[in-house]
Write a protein that holds these residues in place. Sequence first.
Motif, PDB file in Angstrom:
ATOM      1  N   THR A 164      76.759  72.795  36.766  1.00 58.72           N
ATOM      2  CA  THR A 164      77.349  73.817  37.890  1.00 58.72           C
ATOM      3  C   THR A 164      75.967  74.675  37.870  1.00 58.72           C
ATOM      4  OG1 THR A 164      79.547  73.818  37.314  1.00 58.72           O
ATOM      5  CG2 THR A 164      78.396  75.841  38.581  1.00 58.72           C
TER       6      THR A 164
ATOM      7  N   LEU B 272      87.957  66.482  39.511  1.00 63.34           N
ATOM      8  CA  LEU B 272      89.364  66.421  39.767  1.00 63.34           C
ATOM      9  C   LEU B 272      89.360  66.035  41.279  1.00 63.34           C
ATOM     10  CD1 LEU B 272      90.922  69.047  37.690  1.00 63.34           C
ATOM     11  CD2 LEU B 272      91.533  66.291  37.695  1.00 63.34           C
ATOM     12  N   ASN B 273      88.438  66.707  42.114  1.00 65.71           N
ATOM     13  CA  ASN B 273      88.400  66.615  43.546  1.00 65.71           C
ATOM     14  C   ASN B 273      87.868  65.456  44.111  1.00 65.71           C
ATOM     15  OD1 ASN B 273      90.311  69.023  44.159  1.00 65.71           O
ATOM     16  ND2 ASN B 273      88.477  70.235  43.520  1.00 65.71           N
TER      17      ASN B 273
ATOM     18  N   GLN C 139      83.624  74.762  36.350  1.00 62.73           N
ATOM     19  CA  GLN C 139      83.841  74.307  37.716  1.00 62.73           C
ATOM     20  C   GLN C 139      83.713  72.829  37.995  1.00 62.73           C
ATOM     21  OE1 GLN C 139      82.050  77.059  40.556  1.00 62.73           O
ATOM     22  NE2 GLN C 139      83.205  78.604  39.644  1.00 62.73           N
ATOM     23  N   THR C 140      82.679  72.334  37.048  1.00 59.76           N
ATOM     24  CA  THR C 140      82.529  70.692  37.056  1.00 59.76           C
ATOM     25  C   THR C 140      83.712  70.237  37.021  1.00 59.76           C
ATOM     26  OG1 THR C 140      81.812  70.561  34.800  1.00 59.76           O
ATOM     27  CG2 THR C 140      80.167  71.062  36.555  1.00 59.76           C
ATOM     28  N   ILE C 141      84.536  70.413  36.272  1.00 62.10           N
ATOM     29  CA  ILE C 141      85.938  69.909  35.902  1.00 62.10           C
ATOM     30  C   ILE C 141      86.684  69.538  37.291  1.00 62.10           C
ATOM     31  CG2 ILE C 141      88.218  69.857  34.678  1.00 62.10           C
ATOM     32  CD1 ILE C 141      86.514  71.179  32.410  1.00 62.10           C
ATOM     33  N   ASP C 142      86.885  70.917  37.971  1.00 62.36           N
ATOM     34  CA  ASP C 142      87.454  70.971  39.377  1.00 62.36           C
ATOM     35  C   ASP C 142      86.789  69.896  40.047  1.00 62.36           C
ATOM     36  OD1 ASP C 142      89.260  72.665  38.283  1.00 62.36           O
ATOM     37  OD2 ASP C 142      88.024  74.391  39.045  1.00 62.36           O
ATOM     38  N   TRP C 143      85.420  69.896  40.322  1.00 69.34           N
ATOM     39  CA  TRP C 143      84.811  69.297  40.983  1.00 69.34           C
ATOM     40  C   TRP C 143      85.183  67.648  41.101  1.00 69.34           C
ATOM     41  CZ3 TRP C 143      81.291  65.204  41.569  1.00 69.34           C
ATOM     42  CH2 TRP C 143      80.617  65.014  42.830  1.00 69.34           C
TER      43      TRP C 143
ATOM     44  N   LYS D 257      95.718  64.452  34.583  1.00 67.03           N
ATOM     45  CA  LYS D 257      95.681  63.641  35.882  1.00 67.03           C
ATOM     46  C   LYS D 257      95.499  62.009  35.473  1.00 67.03           C
ATOM     47  CE  LYS D 257      96.188  66.410  39.352  1.00 67.03           C
ATOM     48  NZ  LYS D 257      97.180  66.153  40.350  1.00 67.03           N
TER      49      LYS D 257
ATOM     50  N   ALA E  87      93.427  69.705  32.633  1.00 59.88           N
ATOM     51  CA  ALA E  87      93.715  69.105  34.027  1.00 59.88           C
ATOM     52  C   ALA E  87      93.170  67.740  34.189  1.00 59.88           C
ATOM     53  CB  ALA E  87      93.023  70.157  34.923  1.00 59.88           C
TER      54      ALA E  87
ATOM     55  N   LYS F  93      83.321  80.109  32.941  1.00 61.59           N
ATOM     56  CA  LYS F  93      83.877  79.669  34.297  1.00 61.59           C
ATOM     57  C   LYS F  93      83.116  78.953  34.874  1.00 61.59           C
ATOM     58  CE  LYS F  93      87.686  83.359  34.542  1.00 61.59           C
ATOM     59  NZ  LYS F  93      88.327  84.459  35.192  1.00 61.59           N
TER      60      LYS F  93
ATOM     61  N   ASP G  61      89.775  73.040  27.958  1.00 63.58           N
ATOM     62  CA  ASP G  61      89.403  73.249  29.059  1.00 63.58           C
ATOM     63  C   ASP G  61      89.572  71.624  29.866  1.00 63.58           C
ATOM     64  OD1 ASP G  61      88.310  75.716  28.637  1.00 63.58           O
ATOM     65  OD2 ASP G  61      86.537  74.879  28.009  1.00 63.58           O
TER      66      ASP G  61
END
Length: 147
Positions: free
Chosen positions: A114, A33-34, A27-31, A82, A78, A23, A75
Amino acid sequence: RVLFRSGEVCKMKKLLLPIDGTKRSLQTIDWVLNNYNAKEVSVTLMMVADSMDVFEMKDKATSAQDYMMRMMKHDAQALINKGFDVSFDTEYGQAGDQIVKYAKKEAFDAIIMTKSTKEGWFSTIGSVTANVVKYASTLVMIIPETK
């Protein structure tokens, strides 16, 4: 790949996200994306199986690679949803060395990892990340782990 923005031409940035399935690493993926627009960057997810894995699975290397590819594609969903341009690669060997070698070979603009929260000598960023920071010839971004 070339982009046009406000009448100027700019090159699409290539980002490398080494992940290990935890997990924390995802978190790099979420970063991304944001913090990035899908039209500004292309993303490559990379997974490295260490030397012991290669030794233990040398007769099953194809299935090990298939497993890593399935994990990364899951993974990355997302990012794909997008509209990000996402590719995948697997390597075998010492993770830090393989990440540095691959990033140089493929001319990435940045490696995004991360920060590790493990206890011990490398508790500040993690031993693999420390190796990448020390030897990479490109920008290395270290994203703090969120809990």
